[in-house]
Design an enzyme around this catalytic site. Structure first.
Site, mmCIF file in Angstrom:
data_model
loop_
_atom_site.group_PDB
_atom_site.id
_atom_site.type_symbol
_atom_site.label_atom_id
_atom_site.label_comp_id
_atom_site.label_asym_id
_atom_site.label_seq_id
_atom_site.Cartn_x
_atom_site.Cartn_y
_atom_site.Cartn_z
ATOM 1 N N SER A 168 71.784 23.115 7.697
ATOM 2 C CA SER A 168 71.175 22.990 6.383
ATOM 3 C C SER A 168 70.921 21.527 6.081
ATOM 4 O O SER A 168 71.776 20.683 6.315
ATOM 5 C CB SER A 168 72.090 23.566 5.316
ATOM 6 O OG SER A 168 71.831 24.929 5.203
ATOM 7 N N HIS A 213 71.781 23.045 -2.005
ATOM 8 C CA HIS A 213 73.092 23.687 -1.839
ATOM 9 C C HIS A 213 74.079 22.791 -1.101
ATOM 10 O O HIS A 213 75.275 23.031 -1.162
ATOM 11 C CB HIS A 213 72.967 25.089 -1.221
ATOM 12 C CG HIS A 213 72.778 25.144 0.263
ATOM 13 N ND1 HIS A 213 71.555 25.339 0.872
ATOM 14 C CD2 HIS A 213 73.661 25.057 1.278
ATOM 15 C CE1 HIS A 213 71.702 25.377 2.174
ATOM 16 N NE2 HIS A 213 72.973 25.210 2.454
ATOM 17 N N ASP A 227 64.994 24.401 -2.069
ATOM 18 C CA ASP A 227 66.397 24.034 -1.827
ATOM 19 C C ASP A 227 66.515 22.589 -1.325
ATOM 20 O O ASP A 227 66.811 22.354 -0.156
ATOM 21 C CB ASP A 227 66.983 25.022 -0.809
ATOM 22 C CG ASP A 227 68.504 24.934 -0.744
ATOM 23 O OD1 ASP A 227 69.079 23.975 -1.274
ATOM 24 O OD2 ASP A 227 69.112 25.844 -0.146
HETATM 25 N N1 ARG Z 1 72.517 30.861 3.446
HETATM 26 C C1 ARG Z 1 72.338 29.442 3.386
HETATM 27 C C2 ARG Z 1 73.446 28.704 4.180
HETATM 28 O O1 ARG Z 1 74.209 29.332 4.860
HETATM 29 C C3 ARG Z 1 72.203 28.939 1.990
HETATM 30 C C4 ARG Z 1 73.416 29.074 1.143
HETATM 31 C C5 ARG Z 1 73.302 28.514 -0.235
HETATM 32 N N2 ARG Z 1 72.759 29.435 -1.181
HETATM 33 C C6 ARG Z 1 73.473 30.426 -1.825
HETATM 34 N N3 ARG Z 1 72.856 31.240 -2.628
HETATM 35 N N4 ARG Z 1 74.765 30.588 -1.696
HETATM 36 O O2 ARG Z 1 74.030 27.739 3.777
HETATM 37 N N1 ASP Z 2 72.414 27.787 5.177
HETATM 38 C C1 ASP Z 2 73.066 27.278 6.361
HETATM 39 C C2 ASP Z 2 73.704 25.907 6.150
HETATM 40 O O1 ASP Z 2 74.161 25.590 5.076
HETATM 41 C C3 ASP Z 2 72.114 27.270 7.500
HETATM 42 C C4 ASP Z 2 72.197 28.543 8.265
HETATM 43 O O2 ASP Z 2 73.310 29.092 8.390
HETATM 44 O O3 ASP Z 2 71.165 28.941 8.785
HETATM 45 O O4 ASP Z 2 73.919 25.154 7.062
#
Ligand code: ARG
Ligand code: ASP
Length: 734
Positions: free
Chosen positions: A645, A83, A219
């Site tokens: 991330s 991502h 990921d």
């Molecule tokens: N929650 C994670 C972060 O804040 C992964 C986000 C990417 N994945 C998604 N389905 N949008 O970045």
């Molecule tokens: N998914 C988040 C990022 O892209 C990580 C998090 O917020 O825990 O940095």
């Protein structure tokens, strides 16, 4: 009963429990090192951060300012999240050659794909410059004067601080203005895409599983840093060569078990752990709900189109993921703050704080902090809400309005700085717009506009709502904008942009889409922004004093500085959690779970045929655990946030064991209130990454450039010995 629970929460896991925190890597000696050792770490603070020899920090660059990455080979190969590289993978994709859908694997250096506007930044050194930055500041009276002098001191330091030609100097504040740190950095701009799994692995579970445990997502993506022939940063050139890092992370094949030490090393973006209760109340009751409602509407519209049309799906995939990500996070955050009684816990903490201030006889200095917060948060409430409406509607969720806003800024540039500045800015904008319109669909944008402009018009604080969207027929307004405006296509925009500056300005002002955006912007800058900023400056000054007071009143507490996109260490252990009554989560998931979630043909839960085949044949290579199962994700008690991330999860000896990418649903409030009982970070197990690269993608040449180790078996293979030998030789030379 509730009160009892509250008291238990308050005194057993107060804000300063022995867990959590994002610590400055150059200051780990002492408390952190002791805690880490107690958790099982075998390294020293010096192994993590050193200016005299290569250390872990030399393997952990910031990835394009928003994510983290880590070097995992002597040839500049870096690992980050799928991502995080999503925009790059998408930019190389077309309907015929869809790397988002099918994955991408370069078979040689020559096939690696260069990326415009992608850079990684290493930290060379970190130094405390608080004295220099605050020099002369205390003698000044107003916040404005203080701010100006601080900026001047910073800019002087930036100019004069000793660095090499190819390095940069960056200064950031810690503890809300109580401490300043200077970073010498090195940024590499030639970073090429090496490999990415298909989204059915890299984004498996997509938005349904996002922020959720149990998780089964691979990921990850691979890039490579290129340097000039002196191993220095250089713009893209085909003559550049793979970067030789000062350090790279060996990868452990031994995996993780309950309670294993883990540390996550990366660039957390922003936390607000020391807000007063009034601020948290406002977030939960007013700001989050408004933002959630706007995104809810925008996402529903976009999702409908994406499901119907593959081209729109590619165009909007990245934007949709970005909008959906924080939409979902805010929902979880609000729920978590409520469930953990964060406001009540904060209030109890504030009573305790006040008692300490009184006992110390510091009422004159600190006695008015909390009443002042209460007054200011009341006063700022409508402005904060109006600000969020403007930001969300005009800048984040509708493209016509955000283009219109940038044209409004362009007009201001002309008025303030003349034709040359106007032309420079215009040229810059055109490049960005070309990319923007490549992924633009008028119908999608129009339907989103109609929904969210109505929310803005109806639900923003009445006295701060722009006239042009108050009490109007939103369908009619939308129709008028999208039939008349030239901002709905790149060609229209280019036509608008042709001619001299006065011509362009004149044409812009005759465009109805521009007119709406300009009206909204003008209204915002007249009525909302000045007061909002003024109150925020007051709040920031108060927060600085509150921070100082908290440090002073709790001299032995574990008070870490809020995240600010600088390199931090967080540590903990591998551990599951109990999210609610009678429910208990294990710490690791397996490929079996991927198959359990498998829905053939589904856009979120499809599984590639090759992966099913490998699963059926149990063809896991050396990557399965001792029970013959292939681990996919695991969780731990590391305190992470957005920006973490792509961060490496590192074992007790400095080997890579996982790749951080998310947090669990019940713990998404950790940016505001960290509760070690339920806050967990989610990592991809390193063995799953190796399995996908090796077995799924057949990219053995990439495995060959990595160093795989067995730290638990103490049977480090020869390659590692070589690596260590080389390292000791290098150190001896110095
Ligand atoms: N929650 C994670 C972060 O804040 C992964 C986000 C990417 N994945 C998604 N389905 N949008 O970045
Ligand atoms: N998914 C988040 C990022 O892209 C990580 C998090 O917020 O825990 O940095």
């Amino acid at each position: 009963m509730k009160l009892l629970r509250l008291l238990v929460v308050l005194f057993s896991v107060p804000m300063f429990a022995q867990q959590g925190g994002m610590w400055i890597p150059s200051l780990l000696n002492g408390m952190n090192e002791t805690e880490m050792t107690n958790l099982g770490m075998k390294m020293s603070a010096e192994d993590i951060y050193s200016v005299n020899q290569s250390s872990l920090k030399d393997a952990v660059p910031h990835f394009n300012g928003g994510c983290t990455s880590e070097v995992i080979s002597p040839n500049g190969l870096i690992l980050t999240n799928h991502h995080c590289g999503y925009g790059e993978i998408q930019s190389h994709s077309t309907v015929e050659n869809d790397y988002l859908q099918d994955g991408f694997w370069a078979k040689s250096y020559a096939e690696e794909l260069p990326n415009e506007d992608l850079e990684v930044t290493f930290i060379v050194s970190i130094n405390d410059v608080t004295k220099e930055v605050l020099n002369g500041v205390n003698a000044l009276k107003t916040e404005g004067e203080k701010k100006a002098l601080i900026e001047k001191n910073i800019s002087n330091l930036q100019k004069t601080y000793k660095r090499e030609d190819w390095q940069n100097v960056m200064i950031r504040t810690f503890y809300e203005g109580n401490q300043y740190m200077l970073f010498v950095t090195e940024s590499f701009e030639d970073v090429r895409l090496v490999g990415a799994p298909p989204s059915s692995i890299g984004k498996f579970g997509s938005d349904t599983d996002n922020w959720v445990w149990p998780r089964h997502t691979g990921d990850f993506a691979l890039f490579r840093i290129y340097a000039d022939k002196n191993n220095r940063p250089a713009k893209y050139s085909k003559d550049n060569v793979p970067y030789k890092p000062k350090h790279f992370l060996p990868i452990s094949l031994d995996g993780i078990e309950q309670d294993d030490f883990t540390m996550v090393f990366g660039y957390p973006g922003k936390t607000q752990e020391y807000l007063p209760s009034y601020a948290v109340e406002q977030i939960v009751n007013e700001l989050n709900p408004a933002k959630i409602e706007i995104r809810d509407a925008a996402l529903k519209v976009t999702d409908g189109y994406m499901r119907q049309d593959q081209a729109i799906k590619i165009q909007y995939a990245s934007k949709f993921a970005r909008i959906a990500n924080y939409w979902k996070k805010w929902i979880g955050e609000s729920q978590g703050l409520k469930k953990s009684n964060a406001v009540a816990v904060k209030k109890a903490y504030e009573v305790d704080f006040t008692n300490k201030v009184n006992a110390a006889g510091k009422q004159a200095e600190y006695g008015n902090l909390l009443p002042e917060f209460e007054r200011l948060y009341k006063e700022i409430a409508p402005y904060a809400l109006a600000n969020d409406y403007f930001q969300e509607v005009v800048l984040r969720n509708n493209e016509l309005l955000s283009v219109g806003f940038r044209l409004y800024q362009l007009e201001n540039t002309y008025k303030q700085n003349g034709e040359q500045a106007f032309n420079d800015r215009k040229e810059n904008l055109i490049k960005g717009f070309e990319a923007l319109y490549k992924d633009y669909n008028k119908k999608v944008d129009e339907d989103v506009f109609e929904q969210i402009i109505a929310l803005y018009g109806k639900n923003a604080p009445a006295n701060l709502t722009p006239a042009i969207i108050k009490n109007v027929d939103y369908a009619k307004l939308t129709d008028e904008v999208y039939t008349k405006s030239a901002l709905t296509s790149y060609d229209g925009l280019k036509a608008l942009f042709s001619g001299s500056a006065p011509d362009v300005i004149k044409k812009m002002n005759q465009d109805f889409g521009f007119k709406v955006a300009k009206d909204l912007a003008k209204d915002y800058f007249d009525k909302v922004a000045p007061k909002y900023q003024e109150l925020n400056t007051e709040i920031a000054a108060l927060q600085r004093t509150y921070m100082k007071a908290q440090l002073e009143m709790n001299p032995d507490a574990r008070i870490f500085p809020d995240a600010n996109s600088t390199l931090r260490v967080t540590y903990g252990k591998v551990d599951g959690y109990e999210p609610k009554d009678a429910v208990s989560y294990d710490y690791v998931t397996y490929l079996d779970g991927v198959m359990e979630k498998y829905v053939p043909g589904d856009y979120e839960f499809d599984v590639p045929a090759k992966l099913i085949e490998l699963y059926d044949n149990k063809d896991f290579g050396p990557y399965a655990d001792k029970n013959g199962k292939l681990p996919v994700n695991f969780i731990g008690t590391n305190h992470t946030t957005g920006g973490n991330s792509g961060s490496p999860a590192i074992d007790a000896e400095g080997n890579l064991i996982g790749l951080n990418f998310d947090r669990v649903w019940e713990g998404t409030m950790s940016d505001i209130y960290y509760d070690p009982a339920i806050c967990r970070n989610i990592m991809v197990d390193a063995r799953y990454i190796l399995f996908v690269v090796d077995k799924y993608a057949d990219a053995k040449h990439l495995i060959d450039e990595m160093v795989l180790v067995h730290p638990k078996e103490k049977l480090k293979d020869n390659k590692l010995k070589d690596n260590k030998l080389k390292k000791t030789k290098k150190n001896k030379k110095k």
